[in-house]
Motif scaffolding. Structure first.
Motif, PDB file in Angstrom:
ATOM      1  N   UNK B 143       0.817  -1.217   0.000  1.00 21.74           N
ATOM      2  CA  UNK B 143       0.000   0.000   0.000  1.00 21.74           C
ATOM      3  C   UNK B 143       0.854   1.273   0.000  1.00 21.74           C
ATOM      4  N   UNK B 144       1.998   1.237   0.697  1.00 20.75           N
ATOM      5  CA  UNK B 144       2.846   2.431   0.735  1.00 20.75           C
ATOM      6  C   UNK B 144       3.854   2.426  -0.407  1.00 20.75           C
ATOM      7  N   UNK B 145       3.638   1.540  -1.371  1.00 15.55           N
ATOM      8  CA  UNK B 145       4.418   1.611  -2.599  1.00 15.55           C
ATOM      9  C   UNK B 145       5.794   0.986  -2.510  1.00 15.55           C
ATOM     10  N   UNK B 146       5.915  -0.087  -1.732  1.00 16.38           N
ATOM     11  CA  UNK B 146       7.210  -0.778  -1.688  1.00 16.38           C
ATOM     12  C   UNK B 146       7.166  -1.955  -2.645  1.00 16.38           C
ATOM     13  N   UNK B 147       8.142  -1.979  -3.542  1.00 16.14           N
ATOM     14  CA  UNK B 147       8.157  -3.043  -4.530  1.00 16.14           C
ATOM     15  C   UNK B 147       8.627  -4.337  -3.880  1.00 16.14           C
ATOM     16  N   UNK B 197       8.001  12.549  -2.801  1.00 18.56           N
ATOM     17  CA  UNK B 197       7.254  11.299  -2.912  1.00 18.56           C
ATOM     18  C   UNK B 197       6.592  10.944  -1.582  1.00 18.56           C
ATOM     19  N   UNK B 198       7.323  11.120  -0.504  1.00 21.22           N
ATOM     20  CA  UNK B 198       6.792  10.787   0.828  1.00 21.22           C
ATOM     21  C   UNK B 198       5.628  11.715   1.184  1.00 21.22           C
ATOM     22  N   UNK B 199       5.793  12.989   0.875  1.00 18.03           N
ATOM     23  CA  UNK B 199       4.719  13.943   1.181  1.00 18.03           C
ATOM     24  C   UNK B 199       3.470  13.616   0.364  1.00 18.03           C
ATOM     25  N   UNK B 200       3.667  13.243  -0.896  1.00 15.18           N
ATOM     26  CA  UNK B 200       2.530  12.859  -1.735  1.00 15.18           C
ATOM     27  C   UNK B 200       1.818  11.649  -1.146  1.00 15.18           C
ATOM     28  N   UNK B 201       2.614  10.684  -0.651  1.00 18.73           N
ATOM     29  CA  UNK B 201       2.029   9.483  -0.066  1.00 18.73           C
ATOM     30  C   UNK B 201       1.167   9.836   1.151  1.00 18.73           C
ATOM     31  N   UNK B 204      -2.055  11.342  -0.018  1.00 17.36           N
ATOM     32  CA  UNK B 204      -2.987  10.330  -0.536  1.00 17.36           C
ATOM     33  C   UNK B 204      -3.709   9.621   0.597  1.00 17.36           C
ATOM     34  N   UNK B 205      -2.917   9.200   1.592  1.00 15.08           N
ATOM     35  CA  UNK B 205      -3.498   8.444   2.694  1.00 15.08           C
ATOM     36  C   UNK B 205      -4.496   9.287   3.469  1.00 15.08           C
ATOM     37  N   UNK B 206      -4.152  10.571   3.619  1.00 18.08           N
ATOM     38  CA  UNK B 206      -5.048  11.471   4.330  1.00 18.08           C
ATOM     39  C   UNK B 206      -6.381  11.558   3.598  1.00 18.08           C
ATOM     40  N   UNK B 207      -6.301  11.700   2.292  1.00 14.03           N
ATOM     41  CA  UNK B 207      -7.534  11.808   1.512  1.00 14.03           C
ATOM     42  C   UNK B 207      -8.322  10.503   1.541  1.00 14.03           C
ATOM     43  N   UNK B 208      -7.593   9.383   1.416  1.00 12.39           N
ATOM     44  CA  UNK B 208      -8.261   8.090   1.325  1.00 12.39           C
ATOM     45  C   UNK B 208      -8.952   7.697   2.634  1.00 12.39           C
ATOM     46  N   UNK B 209      -8.254   7.890   3.747  1.00  9.04           N
ATOM     47  CA  UNK B 209      -8.783   7.425   5.029  1.00  9.04           C
ATOM     48  C   UNK B 209      -9.421   8.544   5.841  1.00  9.04           C
ATOM     49  N   UNK B 210      -9.279   9.762   5.411  1.00  5.76           N
ATOM     50  CA  UNK B 210      -9.809  10.868   6.196  1.00  5.76           C
ATOM     51  C   UNK B 210      -9.074  11.093   7.504  1.00  5.76           C
ATOM     52  N   UNK B 211      -7.793  10.707   7.530  1.00 10.38           N
ATOM     53  CA  UNK B 211      -7.010  10.874   8.753  1.00 10.38           C
ATOM     54  C   UNK B 211      -6.655  12.347   8.954  1.00 10.38           C
ATOM     55  N   UNK B 212      -6.675  12.770  10.207  1.00  8.49           N
ATOM     56  CA  UNK B 212      -6.167  14.107  10.519  1.00  8.49           C
ATOM     57  C   UNK B 212      -4.664  14.009  10.712  1.00  8.49           C
ATOM     58  N   UNK B 213      -3.933  15.017  10.238  1.00 10.86           N
ATOM     59  CA  UNK B 213      -2.480  14.973  10.370  1.00 10.86           C
ATOM     60  C   UNK B 213      -1.973  16.212  11.095  1.00 10.86           C
ATOM     61  N   UNK B 214      -1.185  15.965  12.148  1.00  7.21           N
ATOM     62  CA  UNK B 214      -0.455  17.050  12.807  1.00  7.21           C
ATOM     63  C   UNK B 214       0.951  17.011  12.236  1.00  7.21           C
ATOM     64  N   UNK B 215       1.295  18.019  11.460  1.00  7.72           N
ATOM     65  CA  UNK B 215       2.533  17.998  10.690  1.00  7.72           C
ATOM     66  C   UNK B 215       3.522  18.988  11.305  1.00  7.72           C
ATOM     67  N   UNK B 216       4.591  18.462  11.867  1.00 11.68           N
ATOM     68  CA  UNK B 216       5.571  19.315  12.531  1.00 11.68           C
ATOM     69  C   UNK B 216       6.734  19.555  11.578  1.00 11.68           C
TER      70      UNK B 216
END
Lengths: 287, 540, 312
Positions: B143-147, B197-201, B204-216
């Motif tokens: 899911x987090x894009x690891x091959x 790439x990490x920020x985009x991930x 995506x997850x925030x949008x998909x799951x509706x998670x709230x993010x506290x970004x420091x």
């Protein structure tokens, strides 16, 4: 490589106020220094603490339990045990001083050479150190005593030789670590000569832990010297050496506990104190 | 999970935190309040010492041992968890709150496999075991894009790159679909392209799951690009708290304005123009530098620097820019003579530095000086600033004691430090002050060329901006030539006249800064430039 | 594999150097003085035996021949003869080794258990005072002379409390006090390293991450900290082997046990160099082998070293 991880603040660090430093001093450290001071005083001016000759006993006062007159009791010849402990401190302290001196000088020299000269020199020196390290220190000192013969000085030298390996390894690792710092490279980059940089930057910054180890080794040397004294390789019997006293007291172990317990307890207190002091030294240098 | 009310996921009310040091309490966070709704990303922005990480640690109850919440509430879905003990917090950690840490290199247990590291959160909170656990772990990794997730799950952390490790940590944080994710500087240890790439991930997850993010973060540009709301902290207090668009377009406090002006990615300033080519003599010329390292067996070799050439006109700044492993630092070390290249020439004033040894090399060091990345490591802690700055003069026997002292005094004044620092030792100075001392030491020999190896990367943005302005002033006044090594394209764009973009030891593109950045030709350059956070696109 | 060979090679060099040093030191003792002892009529050696001894010492041969002679003898297990009574050193040591090995093995085992207990209990201690108490134990233990500790244990446990008999004890009972004497001081450096590495590991970011997953304190310690923290202690345990042998010798002297200790003590008193050197060399071999094993164990515990070891 990439620099992003480190974020360095711009806050100003002020030198620690003396008041704050005093508050940080623990009572245990004060006691440790006190114990060291007392024993050093015993070694320097024993006659201030006891009037009697520690080698001559009073025949009417054999094997007396500790009392006001004889705080540590008396031994089988009627000698005051505390007097003997006081006079004995000189043998332990001077012996430990010689031992640390031998280890410090030889070990540091080897460590600095190994850490600064070529790879080949480093390899040779470190293999020698490995040999010293591979032989259990008691056995190493025993074999040296076999060669040199018994006696206080020989015991100290033997004990000192066993600590060479530790000093050499620590010094080398410190020197190597400091040599790879940016400030040493910067000193070379600003036109410093090899020896100048070594003297001005590498050595002063490497020696902190070595000083702390010296204090630590001082305690360990007292322990080792007492052990060799106990085994009977140090000074001959009338000498009030701590380990020897415990050994002699063994014959009266069932009846006169103080003969073995108290001199040994003094060893414990002194070693504990020097270790405590050593730890505080190590912290100072780092901080 | 979210059925009840529309109360915010996280509400922090009047939070105050202090640390106990040497029996004295120091206030680290002072009366901070904010809240985050479902699916929102709130950025907590501040420089070091602002208390931003302390806030994050308080929320998840993981303050360092000497930290203490003095007052305030931390409401998770309306329940105050600020006074909970470890045992009660165990029920929300991992399940309701996920953590994405700062340093992916050290944040995975090195003696356990990736699968074991990631499966831990499932083992703590669920009864899933055995093959089902393995299946879920692999699924999360995918899911987090690891091959090749099956193989990765069996590997150990050191076998993965930094970006991949951060993906694993993100997978671990989202494994149980928590309501809140705390991301503490999640990309500051990563290369720019990986950062994007990490920020985009995360987005995506925030949008998909509706998670709230506290970004420091310390980086206002990233905050501006990704957040919906910004809280700017300074010295433990809220400076500014508004929607991201408002903070960007209409900052209310002076501090926020300073941050906006100093953040290199945000300040819309054109690159300095290179001088007319025929006017300036070439001060530094690197010619076909190659540096190889033997790898394991004899015949394998690794080309850290592969045919690198550049020429820097006197009085200008040339930048070597690239990500980790690009060979930029190795090239810089060749230029200052700390590394002898496998082949190639480094010419300063017509002398080939790369061919010199011994005394000749020592003499040549007068012409080129290096300023290091970390001002905490490049100054001898046992020497006073005066000794540090005069030492190069002593090394070359220049002047007598008095003239050397006078010169040191001059330079300290030039780098805008008070004369009182001369008697101090480095540990009494701040990071920015130390870096100024390092610059003074580099200048005291009046070198032709000064090389800066990530010299402003470790500094807070406002300090960084001051040091960059100082460098420009010094160049203008003294006619210095700079070689500026950096991973940070925004900084490079500010200071460099010409630039070489490096990748895997090779120069992929070079030219005047403005044209390289404005009309990049090489694809890698474009990727790099794309990775610079661009809040303006969002805002408009 | 190459890594293995390199470490084994280094060990071999160390042993060779130790042997050479021992050989040179033996030469430093006057050789004729050695032979004169055997001529002492009290020993009752026949002239054939004396000439045999003379040959076995290689007296009279050039130095390099003696060197190779004794190196070969040593490799084939001939450790020379005691200067006291001409007994082969090998016999002396074979008789004493098992008793010492048992003592040392149990001593090390209990030292490790004690160190683990002190370190992990202090990490789990719910009160600061308990934690401080537990953490101060190692610095006390390390300051206690082995010989004194042995005497104290006899005085308290045997004479005062009469818990353990030291006069004609059974085989197990006879080990209790010596093992305790050996284990307590030996556990101190191990416990110190463990306490420090547990503290350091607890500060690592991955512990914060694990805590943020909702791990309990015990789980953190067992699952995340333990294996990382034990790594440095394994190295120290290997290095402590030298200390172990030394302490075993002292312990045997205190308790009057038969073993290498008594032989060594007697040999040093009599300046019986061949015996001393043999004991030294055997200890060095054990030390080198044990530390080689530790080196080999290390990659099993830490995956990072596995790849590194493969790369070298």
């Amino acid at each position: 490589m990439t620099a992003q991880a480190v974020t360095v603040g711009d806050e100003i660090r002020r030198p620690t106020a003396i008041v704050r430093r005093l508050r940080r001093v623990s009572p245990a450290l004060v006691l440790a220094w006190l114990a060291v001071a007392v024993v050093v005083a015993w070694a320097l001016v024993p006659w201030l603490f006891s009037a009697a000759d520690p080698t001559i006993g009073v025949s009417g006062q054999r094997l007396q339990a500790p009392s006001i007159q004889h705080l540590f009791g008396t031994d089988q010849l009627g000698r005051d045990v505390l007097d003997r402990v006081i006079y004995g401190s000189r043998f332990s302290l001077v012996g430990a001083l010689v031992a640390v001196g031998v280890g410090l000088v030889a070990g540091t020299a080897l460590g600095v050479l190994a850490g600064t000269l070529s790879r080949a020199v480093d390899d040779v020196i470190m293999r020698i150190v490995d040999v010293l390290l591979a032989i259990p220190s008691l056995l190493l000192s025993l074999s040296i005593i076999t060669l040199l013969g018994f006696g206080t000085v020989n015991v100290s030298i033997a004990v000192g030789i066993t600590s060479i390996a530790m000093f050499a390894r620590l010094t080398r690792s410190q020197v190597v670590k400091v040599r790879h710092t940016d400030y040493v490279e910067a000193a070379v980059g600003s036109g410093g000569h090899f020896l100048g940089v070594l003297w001005r930057h590498v050595l002063p910054n490497s020696m902190g832990p070595v000083v702390a180890l010296s204090a630590l080794q001082f305690g360990s040397a007292i322990l080792q010297i007492a052990t060799l004294g106990f085994l009977g390789f140090g000074a001959p019997p009338p000498t009030p050496e701590w380990g020897l006293m415990v050994s002699e007291g063994r014959n009266y172990i069932a009846t006169s506990w103080w003969l073995t317990t108290l001199p040994g307890a003094i060893v414990v207190v002194v070693v504990l104190s020097t270790h405590r002091v050593s730890r505080s030294l190590g912290r100072e240098k780092r901080g | 999970m979210t059925g009840k009310t529309r109360s915010p996921v996280l509400q922090v009310k009047g939070l105050s935190v202090s640390y106990l040091r040497d029996h004295e309490a120091t206030q680290a966070v002072d009366d901070i309040s904010f809240s985050i709704d479902q699916g929102q990303l709130l950025a907590l922005v501040g420089e070091s010492g602002s208390g931003k990480t302390t806030v994050a640690q308080s929320v998840i109850g993981l303050l360092p041992g000497n930290g203490r919440i003095d007052s305030g509430e931390i409401l998770l879905n309306g329940v105050d968890i600020s006074r909970w003990n470890w045992r009660r917090l165990q029920t929300v950690r991992g399940r309701r709150i996920g953590l994405v840490p700062q340093d992916p290199a050290a944040s995975l247990n090195p003696v356990r496999t990736i699968g074991a590291n990631l499966g831990e959160v499932l083992r703590i909170h669920t009864r899933v075991r055995g093959s089902e656990l393995r299946r879920q772990v692999v699924e999360l990794l995918a899911r987090v894009g690891i091959d090749d997730p099956e193989r990765r799950a069996r590997q150990y952390p050191h076998e993965l790159s930094g970006g991949m490790r951060q993906r694993v940590l993100i997978a671990s944080a989202i494994a149980l679909r928590p309501d809140l994710i705390i991301a503490d500087e999640p990309t500051s240890a990563l290369d720019v392209t990986v950062q994007k790439v990490i920020l985009d991930l995360l987005d995506d997850l925030r949008r998909e799951y509706g998670t709230a993010i506290l970004f420091v973060t310390h980086d206002l540009a990233i905050a501006a690009e990704r957040s919906t709301e910004v809280v700017v902290l300074r010295d433990g207090r809220v400076q500014e708290h508004a929607s991201t668009a408002e903070v960007l377009s209409n900052p209310r406090t002076e501090y926020a304005r300073t941050l906006l002006r100093d953040a290199p990615a945000l300040a819309g300033r054109a690159a300095p123009l290179p001088p007319a080519a025929d006017l300036a003599a070439i001060a530094l010329r690197a010619d076909s530098l190659v540096q190889t390292f033997a790898l394991g067996r004899k015949r394998d070799e690794f080309r850290a620097v592969d045919d690198v050439s550049f020429a820097v006109p006197a009085g200008t700044t040339h930048a070597l820019v690239g990500e980790s492993g690009s060979g930029k630092t190795t090239s810089a070390r060749i230029v200052v003579g700390f590394r002898r290249p496998t082949s190639g020439r480094v010419e300063i004033d017509g002398i080939d530095l790369a061919s010199l040894r011994g005394e000749a090399l020592r003499q040549a060091r007068r012409t080129v000086q290096l300023v290091y990345q970390n001002p905490y490591g490049s100054l001898d802690p046992r020497r006073s600033v005066e000794e540090i700055v005069t030492e190069p003069l002593r090394n070359f026997g220049l002047g007598d004691r008095r003239s050397r002292l006078a010169k040191a005094g001059d330079l300290i004044e030039r780098v805008a430090l008070p004369a009182s620092v001369l008697g101090r030792r480095p540990h009494e100075l701040s990071g920015g002050q130390r870096q100024r001392v390092a610059i003074a030491r580099a200048l005291v020999l009046e070198p032709r060329v000064v090389v800066f190896d990530e010299a402003v990367s470790a500094l807070d943005v406002t300090v960084q901006a001051q040091v960059l302005r100082l460098l420009e002033d010094l160049q203008r006044d003294l006619g210095l030539t700079y070689l500026f090594v950096s991973h940070d394209l925004s900084v490079v764009r500010h200071i460099a006249h010409t630039v070489s973009v490096m990748r895997r030891g090779r120069v992929v593109e070079e030219g005047p800064t403005e044209s390289v950045f404005g009309t990049p030709v090489h694809e890698y350059t474009r990727t790099l430039i794309d990775a610079i956070p661009r809040p303006s696109e969002r805002v408009s | 594999m190459g890594y293995l060979l390199k470490r084994a090679g280094q060990g071999a060099i160390v042993l060779w150097a130790a042997f050479t040093v021992a050989f040179i030191l033996l030469q430093a003792l006057p050789g004729d003085a050695i032979m004169n002892r055997f001529l002492n009529p009290d020993l009752g050696l026949t002239s054939e035996q004396i000439s045999q001894l003379r040959q076995s010492y290689g007296v009279g041969a050039p130095l390099w021949q003696q060197y190779f002679h004794s190196a070969w003898a040593f490799l084939t297990g001939d450790l020379g003869n005691s200067l006291e009574d001409g007994t082969p050193v090998r016999l002396l040591i074979e008789g004493a080794l098992p008793s010492t090995a048992v003592l040392a093995a149990f001593g090390l085992l209990f030292a490790i258990l004690l160190a683990l207990a002190v370190a992990f209990l202090s990490a789990l201690a719910p009160f600061a005072w308990l934690r401080n108490l537990l953490q101060s134990l190692p610095s006390l233990f390390i300051a206690v002379p082995v010989f004194w500790l042995g005497i104290m244990l006899i005085q308290i446990l045997s004479f005062k409390l009469r818990l353990v008999s030291i006069i004609n004890p059974g085989p197990v009972e006879g080990l209790v006090l010596p093992v305790a004497t050996l284990a307590i001081p030996l556990s101190a450096p191990l416990a110190q390293v463990l306490v420090r590495s547990i503290d350091e590991t607890l500060l690592s970011p991955f512990i914060t991450v694990a805590a943020a997953k909702g791990a309990s304190r015990v789980r953190l310690l067992v699952h995340e900290v333990a294996r990382n923290a034990v790594l440095p202690a394994v190295t120290v345990a290997g290095l402590l082997f030298g200390e172990l042998i030394g302490s075993a010798i002292v312990t045997e002297t205190v308790y009057g046990r038969v073993g290498l200790g008594r032989i060594t003590e007697a040999a040093v008193k009599a300046q019986d160099a061949p015996v001393v050197e043999a004991v030294v060399l055997i200890s060095a071999i054990v030390f080198v082998v044990v530390n080689l094993i530790v080196d080999l164990l290390y990659p099993l515990l830490d995956a990072r070293l596995r790849t590194r070891a493969a790369a070298i």
